[in-house]
Design an enzyme around this catalytic site. Structure first.
Site, mmCIF file in Angstrom:
data_model
loop_
_atom_site.group_PDB
_atom_site.id
_atom_site.type_symbol
_atom_site.label_atom_id
_atom_site.label_comp_id
_atom_site.label_asym_id
_atom_site.label_seq_id
_atom_site.Cartn_x
_atom_site.Cartn_y
_atom_site.Cartn_z
ATOM 1 N N ARG A 73 0.718 -1.754 0.044
ATOM 2 C CA ARG A 73 -0.118 -0.182 -0.121
ATOM 3 C C ARG A 73 0.596 1.118 -0.272
ATOM 4 O O ARG A 73 0.556 2.444 -0.761
ATOM 5 C CB ARG A 73 -0.595 0.340 1.510
ATOM 6 C CG ARG A 73 -1.598 1.179 1.086
ATOM 7 C CD ARG A 73 -3.114 1.122 2.151
ATOM 8 N NE ARG A 73 -4.144 0.420 1.797
ATOM 9 C CZ ARG A 73 -5.616 0.510 0.815
ATOM 10 N NH1 ARG A 73 -5.445 1.853 0.414
ATOM 11 N NH2 ARG A 73 -6.432 -0.077 0.211
ATOM 12 N N GLU B 248 -9.310 5.912 7.223
ATOM 13 C CA GLU B 248 -8.160 6.348 7.152
ATOM 14 C C GLU B 248 -7.565 7.280 6.604
ATOM 15 O O GLU B 248 -6.164 7.706 6.861
ATOM 16 C CB GLU B 248 -7.475 4.861 6.167
ATOM 17 C CG GLU B 248 -7.283 3.470 7.107
ATOM 18 C CD GLU B 248 -6.758 2.903 6.248
ATOM 19 O OE1 GLU B 248 -5.921 0.989 6.964
ATOM 20 O OE2 GLU B 248 -7.508 2.461 5.560
#
Length: 777
Positions: free
Chosen positions: A322, A725
């Site tokens: 990620r 997030e």
């Protein structure tokens, strides 16, 4: 008009700012966490034991006689007492529950004490005599690079011809950024309680973001089938990723102790032990080279992301992937090579943390943009906007199109105006010219964050909905509540579907016996997944009620509507409960299990191709700071945030998530510094030495607004967007503003500022600038 396109005023429950379902319980102390659950008679307490000095090495001997002899001790467990597999890893089988043969990091559990009281267990644990043949530890990324040791193979994205692009670029610039890790510092530490049942069954209360993984781990350790283990989670006092995989070990120890003793057993880590024994946000070394033209438009990028993973893999595959996915931040790279290395060190295994690697990759990109702007003598916002994704420049380094680039441009443009960026830039330039010690900095940074798990099979969820004959509704789903408001949002969805008030929907604990095979509550996907699963379950029951009412009352299905706790059947309004009772008497099923799998996810990691995300969430933050060049002290003066949550399910909760995420990110980048000594022992393992942000660190001028979004273009829950997030990366604006303040000391020189920008780091960067000025560089 489609339901998802209706104005907010046309909804009764969703798109409304309703309070968190446990808000009052939180502030009054009535909310029940693992350590608050009433202990069954005879409950024992489990405390892990570890070598207080040794960092890593071969275990030569373990003498536990004094531990066993301590008053109140019932049992002392080692790896030899595990009937199944000695492993609590999420995937790779390399995390022992209790050390076997070797100590791999300082703080690794070697044994566990089971005693009548927690105090007795803690005191007994310190009496162990463990002899270790130590070896020189590998502690840092640079150490691991020198030893060429990784926890898994290197991985790379390639787009176009980056070598040729760099060679043909008008200008080229290289840099290195060290990015520190972060302690989760959840208010509720790691905790679990296991209660043995009949035929070897085990019921586990766990503070975990992933109940099914705890179920699998306990089953594996005790050599039981999954169906013999039930895990329940009502709420956590914070998680932030630290309870996605790291809760496994403590639940396994509690269950092992319950199995050995036949009594309920509870394991709750002391705060110092928790910080020493559990993983953190990965710290990174980012090496980058950018080729660009005279106007700062990027031609090619070569970026290497080296992560300290610790002694085992844990979730490092996905975390570092990620980071790669977000190494573009919001910027188009025509040609790119993005390489990642997962370095193995003799330290605690790092793990998931809010943003899951995305913040580290994005911060590296922002440093690169700042460096280009400083070198060219341009304002960083100008360079950022010139490199934004746009029409014809809309494909990421991993091949996914950025379909909503217009949202990025519009949002940043609106924030630029609201924050009066250019007027304040002139004011700051004037201030810095007349202030020799205090310097101000300003930065406006974007957020583009991909939403979905990049591991495809995790993009699914289930929910269970029951309608009772009094019209009350029982709701259970696979998501977990850690303070973020997931339960409330899903309850709003169910209430909306049935047209009833929220007080009719009973929120219940996440329970593996109700909804099986759950994924973790992570990747900002909790509401997207569980909300849609619950909606589908409610829709099935509602369809049965409509079919029954249509036949029973002789009206067309189209003439039946659910609202205001009533069911409108033609010209008659029937109480929702009355219809439910009538349907039950006519043998209509009032229970349904809903399921949702995210569509259009096609990512294939071996070939680095496909579509890893369903959509992107966008945001922007403008931060103004003041630094003291004599002391390194820093103050955040003002922050303006504009964030895209699509059509918000609950604006109050979403704004709270944005505020909290930003402050947590600000802590990571300014005050939260993890320090290990030369032997690999964590020295910042308590609030006295590890500094999370406090209320006084939040800027007095702190404006958070939701972008007036047209809504998520994909098939998501009421066209909302994830919010868990992405807000963490809004804090990049603070770090970039600090860098801007340091850069004002000497135009054209890129500050050597690493993260976190502590006073020491700021002073070091200031000293480097002054030295460059003195030497004429």
């Amino acid at each position: 008009m489609q339901p998802d396109q209706m104005p907010a005023a046309d909804y009764a429950s969703v798109r409304k700012p309703s309070p968190h379902d446990s808000a009052i319980k939180h502030v009054t102390g009535e909310a029940t966490y693992i350590d608050d659950i009433r202990e069954p008679a005879g409950t024992l307490h489990v405390v892990p034991g570890w070598h207080r000095d040794a960092v890593c090495g071969r275990i030569k001997s373990v003498d536990l006689d004094a531990v066993r002899a301590y008053p109140g001790v019932v049992a002392v467990l080692t790896h030899a007492d595990i009937p199944g597999k000695n492993d609590c890893s999420p995937s790779f089988g390399d995390d022992p529950v209790l050390a076997e043969g070797n100590i791999q990091f300082h703080g690794q559990a070697v044994f566990a004490v089971v005693a009548e009281t927690r105090d007795a267990a803690r005191r007994a644990a310190r009496l162990a005599r463990i002899e270790v043949e130590e070896h020189t530890p590998i502690l840092t990324v640079d150490d691991a690079v020198g030893a060429d040791i990784t926890v898994m193979p290197d991985y790379q994205f390639r787009k176009g011809a980056p070598e040729a692009g760099l060679a043909s670029a008008e200008r080229k610039l290289s840099g290195r950024l060290m990015i520190g890790g972060q302690e989760h510092f959840y208010l509720e530490g790691q905790a679990a309680m296991a209660v043995p049942g009949e035929d070897g069954d085990m019921f586990v209360h766990s503070s975990t973001q992933h109940p099914s993984e705890v179920q699998h781990t306990v089953s594996k350790v005790l050599a039981l089938p999954d169906a013999a283990v039930t895990v329940e989670v009502r709420r956590m006092g914070g998680g932030f990723g630290g309870k996605e995989s790291q809760a496994n070990q403590w639940a396994a120890l509690a269950a092992l102790a319950a199995r050995v003793t036949g009594r309920p057993c509870k394991c709750r880590l002391d705060r110092d032990d928790d910080m020493i024994m559990t993983g953190k946000r990965h710290d990174f070394r980012a090496d980058w080279t950018a080729g660009f033209d005279a106007e700062g438009r990027i031609r090619a990028v070569d970026m290497k992301l080296l992560a300290r993973c610790g002694y085992s893999a844990d979730l490092s595959l996905g975390v570092v992937d990620r980071a790669m996915f977000h190494a573009d931040s919001s910027y188009y790279y025509p040609d790119a090579a993005i390489l990642s290395r997962r370095m193995k060190t003799d330290t605690v295994s790092n793990t998931a943390f809010r943003g899951f690697g995305g913040p580290q990759g994005m911060l590296a990109a922002e440093r690169m943009i700042d460096a280009i702007a400083i070198t060219l003598g341009e304002d960083p916002l100008t360079i950022r906007k010139r490199n934004f994704y746009s029409a014809g420049r809309d494909v990421t380094p991993y091949g996914m199109p950025v379909e909503e680039h217009h949202t990025l441009h519009a949002l940043i443009g609106e924030l630029e105006e609201k924050a009066a960026y250019w007027a304040r830039r002139e004011e700051i330039r004037s201030f810095n010219a007349s202030s020799h010690i205090l310097k101000k900095g300003l930065a406006l940074t974007p957020v583009k964050f991909g939403i979905s798990f990049t591991l495809k099979h995790l993009n699914q969820a289930g929910a269970l909905v029951h309608v009772y004959t009094d019209g009350s509704i029982h709701l259970s789903h696979g998501g977990t509540e850690m303070g973020q408001g997931l339960y409330q949002k899903v309850a709003q969805v169910v209430a909306e579907e049935f047209g009833v008030s929220l007080d009719r929907v009973r929120i219940t604990a996440t329970h593996t016996g109700k909804v099986p095979n759950t994924g973790p509550t992570a990747a900002s996907s909790g509401t997207d997944l569980n909300g849609m699963a619950a909606k589908r379950a409610a829709e099935m029951i509602k369809a049965r009620l409509i079919a029954f009412a249509s036949a029973h009352y002789g009206v067309e299905a189209e003439a039946i509507d659910f609202r205001d706790n009533k069911v409108i059947v033609g010209n008659e309004a029937i109480d929702f409960g009355a219809l439910a009772k009538e349907a039950h008497l006519n043998r209509i099923q009032l229970s349904a299990a809903g399921f949702y799998a995210t569509p259009n996810i096609t990512w294939d990691r071996p070939t680095a191709s496909g579509r890893p995300f369903l959509y992107f969430a966008y945001g922007g933050a403008c931060a103004e700071v003041t630094i003291d060049t004599m002391t390194g002290e820093m103050r955040v003066d003002r922050v303006d945030i504009l964030h895209d949550v699509g059509k918000s399910l609950n604006p109050a909760i979403d704004i709270g998530q944005i505020e909290g995420g930003f402050v947590q990110g600000m802590g990571w980048l300014t005050t939260e510094e993890l320090v290990w000594d030369g032997k690999g022992r964590l020295r910042t393992h308590a609030p006295s030495t590890y500094k999370i942000p406090t209320a006084s660190d939040v800027p007095e001028a702190f404006s958070v607004s939701l972008y007036d979004s047209p809504g998520n273009p994909e098939d998501t829950i009421y066209r909302s967007k994830a919010v868990g997030e992405p807000p963490v990366m809004l804090a990049n604006s603070v770090f970039c503003a600090v860098s801007d303040a340091v850069a004002s000391l000497k135009p054209g020189v890129v500050p050597e500022l690493d993260a976190p920008a502590t006073p020491e780091a700021i002073l070091k960067a200031v000293a480097a600038i002054k030295q460059a000025e003195a030497t004429g560089r």
